[in-house]
Design a protein around this motif. Sequence first.
Motif, PDB file in Angstrom:
ATOM      1  N   ASP A  63      -4.748  10.477  -8.906  1.00 41.89           N
ATOM      2  CA  ASP A  63      -6.030  10.744  -8.255  1.00 41.89           C
ATOM      3  C   ASP A  63      -6.935  11.713  -8.998  1.00 41.89           C
ATOM      4  N   VAL A  64      -6.375  12.490  -9.938  1.00 41.87           N
ATOM      5  CA  VAL A  64      -7.194  13.456 -10.686  1.00 41.87           C
ATOM      6  C   VAL A  64      -6.998  13.312 -12.195  1.00 41.87           C
ATOM      7  N   PHE A  65      -5.749  13.373 -12.651  1.00 43.36           N
ATOM      8  CA  PHE A  65      -5.491  13.350 -14.092  1.00 43.36           C
ATOM      9  C   PHE A  65      -5.974  12.048 -14.733  1.00 43.36           C
ATOM     10  N   ALA A  66      -5.643  10.907 -14.132  1.00 44.59           N
ATOM     11  CA  ALA A  66      -6.005   9.627 -14.746  1.00 44.59           C
ATOM     12  C   ALA A  66      -7.514   9.435 -14.841  1.00 44.59           C
ATOM     13  N   PRO A  67      -8.291   9.654 -13.772  1.00 42.17           N
ATOM     14  CA  PRO A  67      -9.744   9.499 -13.937  1.00 42.17           C
ATOM     15  C   PRO A  67     -10.355  10.515 -14.882  1.00 42.17           C
ATOM     16  N   ALA A  69     -11.915  13.575  -8.888  1.00 45.75           N
ATOM     17  CA  ALA A  69     -10.934  13.073  -7.931  1.00 45.75           C
ATOM     18  C   ALA A  69     -11.374  11.768  -7.290  1.00 45.75           C
ATOM     19  N   LEU A  70     -10.427  10.866  -7.097  1.00 43.35           N
ATOM     20  CA  LEU A  70     -10.688   9.629  -6.392  1.00 43.35           C
ATOM     21  C   LEU A  70     -10.897   9.920  -4.905  1.00 43.35           C
ATOM     22  N   PRO A  71     -11.627   9.059  -4.202  1.00 39.66           N
ATOM     23  CA  PRO A  71     -11.809   9.246  -2.758  1.00 39.66           C
ATOM     24  C   PRO A  71     -10.456   9.287  -2.040  1.00 39.66           C
ATOM     25  N   GLY A  72     -10.328  10.194  -1.079  1.00 39.73           N
ATOM     26  CA  GLY A  72      -9.082  10.304  -0.337  1.00 39.73           C
ATOM     27  C   GLY A  72      -7.941  10.863  -1.162  1.00 39.73           C
ATOM     28  N   LYS A  73      -8.252  11.769  -2.080  1.00 42.90           N
ATOM     29  CA  LYS A  73      -7.253  12.342  -2.994  1.00 42.90           C
ATOM     30  C   LYS A  73      -5.984  12.757  -2.257  1.00 42.90           C
ATOM     31  N   SER A  74      -4.846  12.286  -2.745  1.00 41.12           N
ATOM     32  CA  SER A  74      -3.550  12.658  -2.188  1.00 41.12           C
ATOM     33  C   SER A  74      -3.188  14.080  -2.589  1.00 41.12           C
ATOM     34  N   SER A  75      -2.391  14.739  -1.758  1.00 41.42           N
ATOM     35  CA  SER A  75      -1.906  16.080  -2.110  1.00 41.42           C
ATOM     36  C   SER A  75      -0.616  16.028  -2.904  1.00 41.42           C
ATOM     37  N   THR A  76      -0.077  14.812  -3.152  1.00 40.39           N
ATOM     38  CA  THR A  76       1.198  14.698  -3.853  1.00 40.39           C
ATOM     39  C   THR A  76       1.145  13.849  -5.115  1.00 40.39           C
ATOM     40  N   PHE A  77       0.006  13.223  -5.415  1.00 47.37           N
ATOM     41  CA  PHE A  77      -0.061  12.335  -6.580  1.00 47.37           C
ATOM     42  C   PHE A  77      -1.370  12.574  -7.338  1.00 47.37           C
TER      43      PHE A  77
END
Length: 280
Positions: free
Chosen positions: A149-153, A137-145
């Motif tokens: 924030d997770v799938f792409a990395p 997860a990217l820093p500051g992971k959103s709860s809606t995208f």
Amino acid sequence: MTTSEPESKRAGEGAAPAWRPSGLVTLLTDFGLRDPYVGIMKGVLHRTLPGVTCVDLTHGIDPQDVAAAGFQLAHSWRWFPEGTVHVAVVDPGVGSGRAILVAEEAGHAFLAPDNGLLGAVLGAEARVFALDEDRFALPGKSSTFHGRDVFAPAAGALAGGLAPERAGRPFSGWLRPAAEAPVPSAGEGPIETRVVLVDRFGNLVTGLDVEQLALDLALWEVEVGGRRIPAGRTYAEVAPGEPLALVDSYGHLEVAVRDGDAARELNLGRGALLTLRRRE
């Protein structure tokens, strides 16, 4: 975060072949193209793995239509080379406790939410893991995208060499759709099937795999919406505006209207029942 972890082999007798990524990532979402969501996902992918090649499988899935997403991915992924990472983000449960699945089958990797989407895609030989979301997860992971924030990395890491089994833990409890009633053999009848997809041309695509059953449609009549539809091989076999049943590019039974929209003109949609009866 380390974005790649190449491996030459996996230890252990009888282990699966080593993961050899092709650097190719396919994207399937219900995001559409009006908003920048797809572009942002690609931006994260390129930040994670510069030079990655992204293929837009489709972003026209109707919002939250998990079943259609599964159907489209199931009939698409084998056309790509081994080592492709397939990312499917149709995720009504984003931000909830649902898992994200990372799977491998036949040399391909898959990322999708655990909501039944991959149930139509993966076979018995697939190896399925629950993604370690916090790791990617990217820093500051959103709860809606989570696509960004997770799938792409995570997809970038897999395309860069990280083996799917290193991205999470074995997960046997992933969601599979309920089993469908068995289809009668070609020698029996009648055969019933339902529309599972309406494409952008208005063609009614059913769940009946004609090629798998080795059906000769010339021997059958198709009934739908209270009328009988002739069977043929090409759209040109009927006059403009007339309906036709045929085998589509998926190998499935389809009802179309030549130069028209079958869904609109027959007033039928997803879930509509079709019945095949042997000609007398």
